[in-house]
Enzyme design. Structure first.
Site, short mmCIF file in Angstrom:
data_model
loop_
_atom_site.label_atom_id
_atom_site.label_comp_id
_atom_site.label_asym_id
_atom_site.label_seq_id
_atom_site.Cartn_x
_atom_site.Cartn_y
_atom_site.Cartn_z
N HIS A 111 -17.72 7.76 -100.76
CA HIS A 111 -17.29 9.15 -100.52
C HIS A 111 -18.43 10.07 -100.95
CE1 HIS A 111 -14.60 12.52 -99.95
NE2 HIS A 111 -15.04 13.00 -101.10
N GLU B 55 -3.70 3.25 -101.74
CA GLU B 55 -2.92 3.99 -100.73
C GLU B 55 -3.16 5.50 -100.81
OE1 GLU B 55 -0.67 3.68 -104.47
OE2 GLU B 55 -1.83 2.26 -103.24
#
Ligand code: GRF
Length: 193
Positions: free
Chosen positions: A104, A142
């Site tokens: 990221h 998740e």
């Protein structure tokens, strides 16, 4: 060596960094065996083919089922998300917990989570006026960008930076360095089990 799949959506500069690191012998525990894109025209697929790596585009509604079949077929033990812009479901990320990592382009927990991807991350960093940003490699769970952090590297924000200039610097000075390092570290740990 751990057979590794790289999931991509765009230009594939992070995939290229993995390919180049592998060619330099910097990832002895990683075997780049498969590249999968959710976008047909992703240049990342051309980079994979040029490196002799199997390159597949999956575009149907059954993306995750088709992906799981490819991963089994290639006996994949590690998944690397490299500029991959699709959210993977909770079932998938739980099945692959500890074996799926993501790069990221910020220092998590800043500028991450839903809606923070690509240039938007750097636009937000410049809008906030941070003097330092960088990149993070983390395990995938998740929660978008929510998994345990594996590696980070800081990059200076310079006066006059545009989102494009900052993105390039974060790629060159952080992403392309820590992603191969993190992939090798995780693969070595998984092989050591
Ligand atoms: C870039 O914004 C990069 O910072 C992020 O994903 C985007 C595309 O990367 N990791 P890539 O060139 O496709 O690897």
């Amino acid at each position: 060596m751990l057979k590794t799949a790289v999931l991509v959506s765009g230009g594939g500069t992070n995939l290229q960094a993995l390919i180049d690191a592998s060619a330099r012998g910097e990832m002895p525990h990683v075997s780049l065996a498969l590249t999968v894109s959710n976008r047909a025209g992703a240049y990342a697929l051309e980079r994979a083919k040029a490196a002799g790596i199997r390159a597949e585009h999956l575009g149907g509604a059954a993306f995750e089922e088709e992906l799981e079949a490819l991963l089994r077929e290639e006996d994949i033990g590690l998944i690397v998300l490299a500029g991959f812009l699709r959210i993977l479901g909770e079932g998938f990320t739980r099945r692959w917990a500890g074996r799926i990592i993501n790069i990221h382009p910020s220092l998590i927990p800043s500028f991450c989570g839903a809606g923070y991807y690509g240039l938007r991350v750097h636009e937000a960093a410049l809008a906030r006026g941070v003097k330092v940003t960088g990149a993070t490699v983390h395990y995938v769970n998740e929660i978008p960008d929510g998994g345990e952090i594996i590696a980070q590297r800081a990059v200076e924000v310079l006066p006059g930076d545009t989102p494009e200039l900052l993105q390039r610097r974060v790629m060159e000075q952080a992403e392309w360095i820590i992603l191969p390092q993190a992939a090798e570290a995780v693969a070595a740990k998984l092989e050591g089990r």
